[in-house]
Design an enzyme around this catalytic site. Sequence first.
Site, PDB file in Angstrom:
ATOM      1  N   ALA A  10       0.818  -1.216   0.000  1.00 29.47           N
ATOM      2  CA  ALA A  10       0.000   0.000   0.000  1.00 29.47           C
ATOM      3  C   ALA A  10       0.854   1.269   0.000  1.00 29.47           C
ATOM      4  CB  ALA A  10      -0.930   0.002   1.216  1.00 29.47           C
ATOM      5  N   CYS A  11       2.163   1.118   0.110  1.00 29.31           N
ATOM      6  CA  CYS A  11       3.084   2.254   0.218  1.00 29.31           C
ATOM      7  C   CYS A  11       3.783   2.496  -1.119  1.00 29.31           C
ATOM      8  CB  CYS A  11       4.111   1.958   1.307  1.00 29.31           C
ATOM      9  SG  CYS A  11       5.466   3.150   1.404  1.00 29.31           S
ATOM     10  N   GLY A  12       3.649   3.704  -1.658  1.00 28.32           N
ATOM     11  CA  GLY A  12       4.284   4.049  -2.922  1.00 28.32           C
ATOM     12  C   GLY A  12       5.801   3.947  -2.866  1.00 28.32           C
ATOM     13  N   ARG A  15       6.647   0.330  -3.115  1.00 28.18           N
ATOM     14  CA  ARG A  15       6.445  -0.168  -4.492  1.00 28.18           C
ATOM     15  C   ARG A  15       7.554   0.318  -5.419  1.00 28.18           C
ATOM     16  NH1 ARG A  15       1.138   1.455  -3.241  1.00 28.18           N
ATOM     17  NH2 ARG A  15       1.345   3.257  -4.619  1.00 28.18           N
TER      18      ARG A  15
END
Length: 140
Positions: A10-12, A15
């Site tokens: 969920a964390c950019g 990612r």
Amino acid sequence: MDVTIYHNPACGTSRNTLGLIRNAGIEPVVIEYLQNPPDRATLVGMIERAGLSVREAVREKGTPFAELGLDNPATTDEQLVDAMLAHPILINRPFVVTPLGARLCRPSEAVLEILPAAQRGAFSKEDGERVVDAEGKPVK
């Protein structure tokens, strides 16, 4: 090559870090640490290997950090580690461990310091920021 990322999908930033690892031609071991948190020895070892204090490895934003009273300067490292193990969301992310070291990859391009392979081509973050040029060299 053994590369492990403690990842939150969920964390950019997490990612983007995973993308940079894969852009180097490496398929890492991906540990979604919110579901599978590290044990105490692994967590403490990773923090030490990254050259961080325990407090630097704690995530405050979007976590129960203040509600748990961890913002008190008298909170010990042991108490912080206990809280991180009980509430893995408090572990800052992403941590990456390779034979060349460990890093808290904030910003994501910090992973380039510990990857054993060069980038294979251009890479841009999700927001469009170029991090690696077409020749696989970091953009400064």
